[in-house]
Write an enzyme that holds these catalytic residues in place. Structure first.
Site, mmCIF file in Angstrom:
data_model
loop_
_atom_site.group_PDB
_atom_site.id
_atom_site.type_symbol
_atom_site.label_atom_id
_atom_site.label_comp_id
_atom_site.label_asym_id
_atom_site.label_seq_id
_atom_site.Cartn_x
_atom_site.Cartn_y
_atom_site.Cartn_z
ATOM 1 N N HIS A 202 0.773 -1.194 0.004
ATOM 2 C CA HIS A 202 0.016 -0.197 -0.049
ATOM 3 C C HIS A 202 0.824 1.412 -0.012
ATOM 4 O O HIS A 202 0.246 2.299 -0.064
ATOM 5 C CB HIS A 202 -0.889 0.142 1.314
ATOM 6 C CG HIS A 202 -0.177 0.239 2.374
ATOM 7 N ND1 HIS A 202 0.575 -0.755 3.214
ATOM 8 C CD2 HIS A 202 -0.072 1.618 3.234
ATOM 9 C CE1 HIS A 202 0.848 -0.181 4.189
ATOM 10 N NE2 HIS A 202 0.462 1.164 4.288
HETATM 11 C C1 UD1 Z 1 -0.961 5.611 7.079
HETATM 12 C C2 UD1 Z 1 0.501 5.598 7.457
HETATM 13 C C3 UD1 Z 1 1.236 4.667 7.234
HETATM 14 C C4 UD1 Z 1 0.532 3.220 7.787
HETATM 15 C C5 UD1 Z 1 -0.880 3.068 7.276
HETATM 16 C C6 UD1 Z 1 -1.526 1.965 7.793
HETATM 17 C C7 UD1 Z 1 1.147 8.081 7.455
HETATM 18 C C8 UD1 Z 1 1.783 8.935 6.614
HETATM 19 N N1 UD1 Z 1 1.028 6.887 6.665
HETATM 20 O O1 UD1 Z 1 -0.885 5.345 5.399
HETATM 21 O O2 UD1 Z 1 2.659 4.456 7.810
HETATM 22 O O3 UD1 Z 1 1.402 2.018 7.344
HETATM 23 O O4 UD1 Z 1 -1.478 4.298 7.431
HETATM 24 O O5 UD1 Z 1 -2.414 1.656 7.234
HETATM 25 O O6 UD1 Z 1 0.476 8.431 8.156
HETATM 26 N N2 UD1 Z 1 -8.141 5.741 2.760
HETATM 27 C C9 UD1 Z 1 -9.782 5.499 2.558
HETATM 28 N N3 UD1 Z 1 -10.247 4.944 3.802
HETATM 29 C C10 UD1 Z 1 -9.476 5.032 5.030
HETATM 30 C C11 UD1 Z 1 -8.246 5.542 4.958
HETATM 31 C C12 UD1 Z 1 -7.760 5.973 3.769
HETATM 32 O O7 UD1 Z 1 -10.229 5.433 1.595
HETATM 33 O O8 UD1 Z 1 -10.181 4.751 5.869
HETATM 34 C C13 UD1 Z 1 -7.642 6.050 1.484
HETATM 35 C C14 UD1 Z 1 -7.686 7.595 1.069
HETATM 36 O O9 UD1 Z 1 -7.663 7.536 -0.663
HETATM 37 C C15 UD1 Z 1 -6.534 8.239 1.386
HETATM 38 C C16 UD1 Z 1 -5.389 7.006 1.317
HETATM 39 O O10 UD1 Z 1 -6.090 5.835 1.644
HETATM 40 O O11 UD1 Z 1 -6.119 9.404 0.987
HETATM 41 C C17 UD1 Z 1 -4.245 7.272 2.126
HETATM 42 O O12 UD1 Z 1 -4.605 7.347 3.552
HETATM 43 P P1 UD1 Z 1 -3.868 7.926 4.678
HETATM 44 O O13 UD1 Z 1 -4.482 7.957 5.891
HETATM 45 O O14 UD1 Z 1 -3.456 9.425 4.141
HETATM 46 O O15 UD1 Z 1 -2.457 6.960 4.461
HETATM 47 P P2 UD1 Z 1 -2.091 5.588 4.608
HETATM 48 O O16 UD1 Z 1 -1.605 5.116 3.067
HETATM 49 O O17 UD1 Z 1 -3.311 4.742 5.132
#
Ligand code: UD1
Length: 350
Positions: A202
């Protein structure tokens, strides 16, 4: 009273066991959820499964660019900290997410002591947002709990002169606490008794570049056994556009218990997650990490975990190399949360 800030999936798992430690030690804790993860499969389901029912506030910050997401969290967290400033003895954060860095920054500006769980980890790759978050949080923290001696040494090298304690890894506490529960309660719907790999990819560095993602999918397709890939929602659309090889099955994100059951049933793990590298080690399953470096360097010993560059080597060749050393315990003894509660009492709350 202390405030623990969580926001992303792995932090719910860590908080579940650390909160038990606080409760046993009579430490009052309020949990604040930033809302970084908000889908039921990424958040609500974890809270229910892990029995976390004391979330005091959910800031519903959601997704966005790093600046927007972190800024929204900063504003929301500062409001809560200001409102309860008189009662708050410390703010506790986990790991390296944007939720952690936002909480640490907000607390530092209000001169509230900061506690960092999973301190001292480094990938030495500043293009990873998590690496920036780790460095900032460590240098703002007053009490730092490390998962191993490596973290303690790294903080000493960086001149962090605050209280640093090796307590072991809280994820091991969670693994040991919940694995028996998962084995009892989850019936894995995975490919029978035949060997299969659990895949989680991811990280933006592997998924934002379509060509790199396509190479990873192709490499999975060349394996001699099935792959089960629980897909992070950020990848959902992109995976639907990719033609998947016949041996690769994409599924919805797993709950923590489902992941534990999958770890027990699988023959190996292919990932770019941090936590899963340790969990596959504890489950005694070989792991391939699709990154050029890892902050969990101890897992590399004896080849239990191997780094893999999707652009340079066939994945099957990496998997054909079996671990060369006997398994030995890593990252403590599963009692990190007790030591964290004790450390808090001794150094911050007395
Ligand atoms: C975050 C952490 C990462 C960790 C991961 C665990 C940071 C910088 N990164 O990454 O270190 O390994 O969490 O899973 O904090 N999204 C959804 N639904 C959700 C959450 C996210 O659709 O409930 C999608 C959205 O498009 C969002 C993208 O995932 O923009 C990224 O989510 P984000 O929370 O920014 O970072 P992660 O990749 O989950």
């Amino acid at each position: 009273m202390i405030i623990s800030v969580v926001g992303a999936r792995p932090q719910f798992i860590k908080a579940a066991v650390v909160s038990r430690g606080f409760s046993a030690a009579g430490i009052e804790e309020w949990i604040v959820h930033t809302g970084q993860h908000y889908d039921d499969a990424m958040s609500g389901r974890f809270l229910r499964e892990l029995g976390i029912n004391n979330v005091f506030a959910n800031l519903a910050c959601g997704s966005g660019s790093h600046a927007k997401q972190t800024a929204q969290m900063l504003i929301g967290l500062e409001e809560i900290m200001l409102e309860h400033a008189r009662r708050i003895k410390a703010v506790l954060v986990y790991g390296d997410t944007n939720s952690s860095v936002a909480a640490a920054l907000a607390a530092a500006k209000l001169t509230i002591p900061i506690v960092h769980v999973e301190a001292g980890l480094r990938s030495f790759n500043r293009s990873m947002p998590e690496e920036v978050n780790r460095v900032v949080v460590d240098h703002l923290s007053d009490l730092l709990f490390c998962s191993s001696g490596q973290g303690v040494e790294q903080l000493a090298r960086e001149g962090v002169a605050k209280r640093v304690i090796d307590v072991g890894d809280v994820m091991l506490d969670a693994f040991e606490t919940f694995m028996p529960v998962a084995q009892q309660s989850v019936r894995p719907h995975f490919p029978g008794s035949s060997p299969f790999a659990i895949v989680t990819i991811h990280r933006p560095s592997n998924t934002d570049d379509r060509e790199r993602l396509a190479r990873i999918v192709k490499a999975l397709g060349e394996l001699r056994f099935p792959c089960v890939w629980p897909v992070h929602p950020r990848l959902d659309e992109r995976m639907k556009q990719n033609d998947l090889p016949a041996n690769v099955r994409c599924v919805a994100p797993l709950s923590y218990f489902e992941m534990l059951a999958a770890l027990e049933a699988c023959s190996c793990v292919i990932t770019d997650s941090g936590g899963l590298q340790k969990e596959s080690y504890w489950a005694k399953k070989p792991c391939v990490t699709a990154r050029s470096e890892t902050e969990w360097v101890e897992t590399l010993e004896g080849g239990w975990n191997q780094l893999w560059d999707p652009l340079s080597e066939p994945l099957q060749s990496v998997l054909d190399r079996q671990p060369t050393t006997a398994w030995r315990p890593l990252y403590g003894d599963g009692k990190a949360s007790v030591r964290i509660a004790d450390g808090m009492r001794e150094h911050l709350l007395s």
